[in-house]
Scaffold this motif. Sequence first.
Motif, PDB file in Angstrom:
ATOM      1  N   CYS A 338     -10.061  -6.553   1.107  1.00 36.48           N
ATOM      2  CA  CYS A 338     -10.916  -6.230  -0.050  1.00 36.48           C
ATOM      3  C   CYS A 338     -12.377  -5.932   0.298  1.00 36.48           C
ATOM      4  O   CYS A 338     -12.937  -4.972  -0.243  1.00 36.48           O
ATOM      5  CB  CYS A 338     -10.854  -7.322  -1.114  1.00 36.48           C
ATOM      6  N   ASP A 387      -1.586  -3.232   0.504  1.00 34.28           N
ATOM      7  CA  ASP A 387      -2.733  -3.579  -0.316  1.00 34.28           C
ATOM      8  C   ASP A 387      -3.279  -2.368  -1.071  1.00 34.28           C
ATOM      9  O   ASP A 387      -3.152  -1.236  -0.609  1.00 34.28           O
ATOM     10  CB  ASP A 387      -3.833  -4.114   0.615  1.00 34.28           C
ATOM     11  N   HIS A 389      -6.734  -1.641  -4.012  1.00 37.31           N
ATOM     12  CA  HIS A 389      -7.742  -2.161  -4.933  1.00 37.31           C
ATOM     13  C   HIS A 389      -8.087  -1.097  -5.942  1.00 37.31           C
ATOM     14  O   HIS A 389      -8.365   0.033  -5.575  1.00 37.31           O
ATOM     15  CB  HIS A 389      -8.975  -2.622  -4.154  1.00 37.31           C
ATOM     16  N   HIS A 519      -6.739  -6.500  -7.520  1.00 39.19           N
ATOM     17  CA  HIS A 519      -6.046  -6.539  -6.228  1.00 39.19           C
ATOM     18  C   HIS A 519      -4.559  -6.509  -6.552  1.00 39.19           C
ATOM     19  O   HIS A 519      -4.119  -7.223  -7.451  1.00 39.19           O
ATOM     20  CB  HIS A 519      -6.268  -7.843  -5.469  1.00 39.19           C
TER      21      HIS A 519
HETATM   22 ZN   LIG Z   1      -7.846  -7.731  -2.289  1.00 39.58          ZN
END
Ligand SMILES: [Zn+2]
Length: 574
Positions: A338, A387, A389, A519
Motif C-alpha cells: 500500500c 493486491d 488499491h 485495499h
Molecule cells: Zn493495502
Amino acid sequence: MVKITFPDNNVREFPKGINGIDIAKSLSNSLAKEIVAIEVNGETWDATRPINENATIKLFKFQDEEGKHAFWHSSAHIMAEAIEFFYPGVKLAIGPTIDNGFYYDIDLPEGKSISDNDFPKIEKKMLELARQKNQFIRTEKSKTDALSYFKEKDDEYKIELISELEDGTITFYEQGNFTDLCRGPHLPNTSLVKAIKLLKIAGAYWRGDENRKQLTRVYGISFPKQKLLEEYLLLLEEAKKRDHRKIGKELELFTFSKRVGQGLPLWLPKGAMLRERLENFLKKVQKEHGYEPVITPHIGQKELYVTSGHYAKYGEDSFQPIQTPNEGEEFLLKPMNCPHHCEIYKSKPHSYKDLPIRYAEFGTVYRYEQSGELHGLTRVRSFTQDDAHIFCRPDQLKEEFLKVIDIVLYIFKTLDFENFETQISLRDQDDHSKYIGSDDNWEKAESAILEAVKEKGMNAEIEYGEAAFYGPKLDFIVKDAIGRKWQLGTIQVDYNLPERFELEYVGSDDKKHRPVMIHRAPFGSMERFVAVLIEHTAGKFPLWLTPEQAVILPISEKYNDYAKKVSNILNNYD
Ligand SMILES: [Zn+2]
Ligand SMILES: [Zn+2]
C-alpha cells in the motif's frame, strides 16, 4: 429476585443466585443437559456460577464457539489431571484451547518422557476421570495464597504467571484431584466429556521464547458424543490425503530449501505455470473492471513505513532494516504494498473526475513469522498478494464495493467454491472514539458495505467492534470440499493511509479533498490461494489450470516432426 433477559429480549424473573443450568432447566430438562457455559452481560461464565444481579444471558451448547472453548479447556484440565497421575512431579505451564481441541505445555520430571505410545493409557485415564462426574469448582484466591500454593507444588511456570497478575483477579479451578490457576469458564462437571483423542506431541518454548526452556506440548480433542469424534477423525484422515504440502510435492508444484531459508517457497515449473494461469485469469478480470497495473520494488526506505505506520506494526518483530554503505540510510523489505501505491497516487495531481483510480499489482511482501508458525504455503515469510488499491470519492464507495464483490464472486464461481460466508466488521456501536475518520464518512462506508452485500443477496455475519481503527471491512470465508473453512479475500476500507500520506483530489467545488482508499485481494495471496485450491480439489484442478493439459505421443519416429508441430501449436494457443 433477578431479571434475566434472554437473546430474544424476553425477560423473566428468577431467584437471586440462579445459574445457567437452572435457567436452562426452567426451559427444558433436555436443554439443561446440553448446556456447557453461559454468557452473562457479555462475559462467558461457568453455567453453575450464581447470578446475583439482573443480567442479559445466552446459553451455550457444545455447538457454539464459546461452548467448544469451555468444553475443550475443561478437557485440557482433565488431561493435566491424568498426566499428573502418571507423571507425579510434572510441572504444568499453559493449557489453552485452539481451533480444534486443546493442548497443555508440560515440563516432565528428569528422565521422564512421553510419546504417542502413552496416549491410550492417558486417554483411558481421562475417560475414567470424566466419568467420575467431578465438578469444576471455582474459587477466588489472593495473590499470596495463589503463590504459596504453587510454591509448595514447585511449579515455577504458574508462579511466573501469577506474579504478573493483579491481586483480586486470580481464580483457581479444582476438579477431582487437580487444581489449576485458571480464568475459566468450565463445564458444569467432567461427565459431559464422553470421547477423547490425544493427537500429537510437539516441542514448544516456554512463552514462545527460544532462549527459555523447551516444554512438551500435548495436543488433544474431545467431544460430547463418540460419533462426533469418529466424524472428526475421518475428516482428519481426509484432510491428510488433501494436505497441500503432500500434494504439492507429488505434483511438483513447489518446494522449500533449507539453504534458501525457511518459509520461502520455491515455485517449481509446474507450480509456476499454475500460478501464472491464475494470475492471468485475475489480470483479465481486473482489466475488464478498470484496473491499471503498476509495479513497485521489493524494498522501500524505512521512512516510508514510518509514515504509513507499518514500521510500528511490523518493524520490531519482522525482518530488520537493510543498511547501506551510506550511514543512517535504511531500507525495509516491504511488509505491504500500500505505501508504494500511495506514492504512485501522489505522483500527480488528481481531479474528482479522475476517480476512481485502481492500481493493481501482484506484489511480493515479506513478514517474519516465527519458525514454529510456518506451515507449507499457508504460513510463509514471503508471499505475493493479488493486491490492488482503489482510490475513490466517498460517494463512490458503494459502487466500488459492488464491483469488487463481483470479481470475488466470479472467482469463486469459476474455481468451484460454491460455499462461502461473509463477515462484515463494523465499529463498536457505543464507542466511536477509537476510530480515525469522520463519523459521517464511517456511516457512509458502513452503509455502503451493508447495502452492497444486501444487493448481491449475500448473507453476512455482522460483527460490531471488529473493524480496524482505520475502516470497516468485508471478509470472505470459503468452505472447501470437506467442510473446512478458509479465510480468503478481504475488502478493506481505509481512512488512515490517505491521511498519513496526505492524498488529495480537487473536488467539483475546486477545493482539496481526501480520497478514500480500498485495499482488496480476492485470492488473499497466491501462496495461500494455491494451498486452499489444492486442499479443496485434492490436486484435481479444473483443466484450464492443470499444468500438464495434453501429452503428445508420436506412434513412430517418422511422426516426430509432426508431433513437434502439434506441440508448438498447442503451446502457443491460450
Ligand atoms: Zn493495502
Ligand atoms: Zn484452565
